[in-house]
Design an enzyme around this catalytic site. Sequence first.
Site, short mmCIF file in Angstrom:
data_model
loop_
_atom_site.label_atom_id
_atom_site.label_comp_id
_atom_site.label_asym_id
_atom_site.label_seq_id
_atom_site.Cartn_x
_atom_site.Cartn_y
_atom_site.Cartn_z
N ASP A 97 -4.67 -5.08 -9.88
CA ASP A 97 -5.35 -5.74 -8.76
C ASP A 97 -6.82 -5.29 -8.77
OD1 ASP A 97 -5.39 -7.39 -6.49
OD2 ASP A 97 -5.19 -5.66 -5.16
N TYR A 143 0.89 -1.18 0.00
CA TYR A 143 0.00 0.00 0.00
C TYR A 143 0.91 1.22 0.00
CZ TYR A 143 -4.43 2.19 1.73
OH TYR A 143 -5.59 2.91 1.90
N GLN A 170 -15.93 -4.29 -1.15
CA GLN A 170 -14.84 -3.94 -0.23
C GLN A 170 -15.33 -3.09 0.95
OE1 GLN A 170 -11.54 -2.13 -2.28
NE2 GLN A 170 -10.33 -1.77 -0.43
N GLU A 189 -6.70 -1.41 -10.28
CA GLU A 189 -5.66 -0.75 -9.48
C GLU A 189 -4.34 -0.89 -10.22
OE1 GLU A 189 -5.73 -2.24 -5.39
OE2 GLU A 189 -7.17 -0.66 -4.89
N THR A 209 -1.69 0.32 -5.22
CA THR A 209 -2.02 1.25 -6.29
C THR A 209 -1.05 2.42 -6.30
OG1 THR A 209 -4.30 0.68 -5.89
CG2 THR A 209 -3.90 2.61 -7.26
N HIS A 252 -2.35 7.59 -2.88
CA HIS A 252 -3.49 6.66 -2.96
C HIS A 252 -4.09 6.44 -1.56
CE1 HIS A 252 -5.92 3.16 -4.06
NE2 HIS A 252 -5.34 2.48 -3.10
N ARG A 308 -12.91 6.80 5.10
CA ARG A 308 -12.87 7.35 6.47
C ARG A 308 -12.61 8.85 6.37
NH1 ARG A 308 -9.54 3.22 6.04
NH2 ARG A 308 -7.84 4.68 5.69
#
EC number: 3.7.1.2
Lengths: 437, 437
Positions: free
Chosen positions: A244, A140, A251, A210, A370, A145, A154
């Site tokens: 991906d 990640y 999700q 992604e 990503t 991203h 969030r």
Amino acid sequence: MISLNETHDIGLTSWVSSANEPNNDFPIQNLPFAVFRRKGSGEAFRGGVAIGDQVIDLKALNATGLFSGLVAEALQACSSDSLNRFMSMGAEAWSALRLQLSRALREGSEEEASLASCLVPQAEVEYSLPCHIGDYTDFYTSVYHATSVGSLFRPDNPLLPNYKWVPIGYHGRSSSIQVSGHEFRRPQGQTKAPDAAEPSFGPCRRLDYELEVGIYIGAGNDLGEPIGLDKADQHVFGLCLFNDWSARDIQAWEYQPLGPFLSKSFASTVSPWIVTMEALAPYQTEWTRDAADPQPLPYLDSETNRASGGMDMALEVYLETDAMRSANLPAHKLCETNFRHSYWSIGQMVAHHTVNGCNLQPGDFFGSGTQSGPSQEEAGSLLELSRGGKEPISLPNGEVRTFLEDGDSVIMKGFCQRPGAARIGFGEATAKVLPAK
Amino acid sequence: MISLNETHDIGLTSWVSSANEPNNDFPIQNLPFAVFRRKGSGEAFRGGVAIGDQVIDLKALNATGLFSGLVAEALQACSSDSLNRFMSMGAEAWSALRLQLSRALREGSEEEASLASCLVPQAEVEYSLPCHIGDYTDFYTSVYHATSVGSLFRPDNPLLPNYKWVPIGYHGRSSSIQVSGHEFRRPQGQTKAPDAAEPSFGPCRRLDYELEVGIYIGAGNDLGEPIGLDKADQHVFGLCLFNDWSARDIQAWEYQPLGPFLSKSFASTVSPWIVTMEALAPYQTEWTRDAADPQPLPYLDSETNRASGGMDMALEVYLETDAMRSANLPAHKLCETNFRHSYWSIGQMVAHHTVNGCNLQPGDFFGSGTQSGPSQEEAGSLLELSRGGKEPISLPNGEVRTFLEDGDSVIMKGFCQRPGAARIGFGEATAKVLPAK
């Protein structure tokens, strides 16, 4: 840090003339690996190296008996239907084979006739996965991203407090990784609209790609024996393009508290060719952080990593819709960005992954996460480009997209270029969305 | 639902007399599979079936040529160092071999002499993993565990809104799964105390076990082809005991937003023996939910699942410390619970995992998630037993534990028993914690 040597010389040209054309992905300085066979032939798959628009059949080359010693052992290992054994041989073997192939492919080489008999046009081949992927880990590493996706999932808390300390990663699903050129059905699953009392079941309505860099582990490590940051070079075989695919609505409903699961495991796509870390040596670049960012913990920091942990690799995403295909329109470029924007380096991913003693095995695979650059146009997913589906993207033929529709193909490309080094490319990772079953 | 047949008859006894002893794990009604060789022999690993205190060497049995047809094919598949090919043959082959072995092992069998020549005492063997595990998925099926752990990580929000709709799972690390009897080093990693400004690096201080049931996939499914709930029986080969060791302090700092990673991937332990779903048929039990719990979505609900989705399997955890070992004290039982408390059934796990089209492959592995029962004494982890480390557990020899210390061994056991059926056991999954490197 991987050193430059004669194989990187920008002046080299090959007797395979297509390799000398400008902007061709596979000049003599590249020499990436894949596993292939003649299309529709039913032949056994075997290892190959790209040169221009040709593939060197490594099984056929092995059969010529032209080379001896470590190079012959490497060719033997590349003659089966997966590269795992070759990958496990380590950097010395990879480098020896690269050097020998580079010399044999140069203009004026005495081995031209022998090698010419082992060439197969790329237009006539099909690929398989280049190796058996035991475990796949998705990182990640793009802070851009993480921040923009975080703000959608969030809003109050986009970038979590651990992000700039921990190279966040999670285990992914190996079995559904496929090689470029495949099609897959839109996944079905549970989703829950924010205002709905209960979830419902049906086809994904927020299907996304992604844009990632794929990282293949070569030599592994034993359980309980971490790989130090500056030793990572000895364990990473090479890079590819990686998509991906993600079902954003699935999700959002499933991912807490244990992370993404069915939103990812329906399909992932790799490009056929693995560009070796040695080929990428000219594109190693500084790994930097902002002055305000925390100093990494010692196991994630070294002078070498700071000097050369980054990778200057251009990345692009193209979309081809059914309508474009019917009208013979070219695929539309949705984004371009660069892997050098990654917050964490490849070496940091390896060091972090193994610091707890976890063992990596030859053929294991990392996704970089990503890759999105600092600007909105450099975002590596539709989720970001359409700002969570709120701002549809207009395509040149009048179509619009927030997320992917049935019939859409996504094409990822990548290349490295800079003054003083030969441009090398990654080919492409492409796949097409079919309607849900 | 798996049917009862003559192999389940409680009246059967074997000419292997140890199989007839009460409370022995491996009576003739069990017949679980493992991969073994004579300890320290350097022999090739091969498949075996447990009977009493013996192992039937399936490679040796295959070599006798005693059986023909599907049973002979099954024995051939069990003669290599992994059971994947046998697992891929499907329920008809598993069942045919079981029936033949059951008949040949019964008192009075004409094949006694032939089989007797294939027996190896369990005391003289060592085990490997029973198959190559491609992908490992860890579920989270105990609502009691999810609630009590959730209350430690998220006091305001212990059980997330998706829990009773989605059989929550995540991808795990395959490479670090080892067979019972191993040792591993305490992992190191990043942790951050709640009141610390920055994380620090060092050995895990909250090392824990997780009491789980392991589930082996037999026959797989193609990508894009979900397995319906009532077809799951055709795809699940059998169960084992599973310890998903967990570094709670590493987990707390790393797990958001993508789930646990290094807190899990340093080691996991499986018991050597796989008890087949057919052997477990007498212990299938109702799958129930509370009246207040939501009705599962249709792909997770069927009459058969309601009637027989549960599994009545007793589970136990024992702790053996260095001090107990030195004083020749027996291991101390920390907990006992039952897999029937699982909120989601095995069939629901399979149906959910594949509903998006994800492909399962022979030898793939599911963890059930930590199995905790409704009462505090039935908790399947130290995290729960010690209420997040706040209430130390007193051991009979005067030691106390909140989390595991160096030198501690954790032993998991499991068995099924009920009136009218033969008691069958799972052997044990045990491993020992070594100091950090």
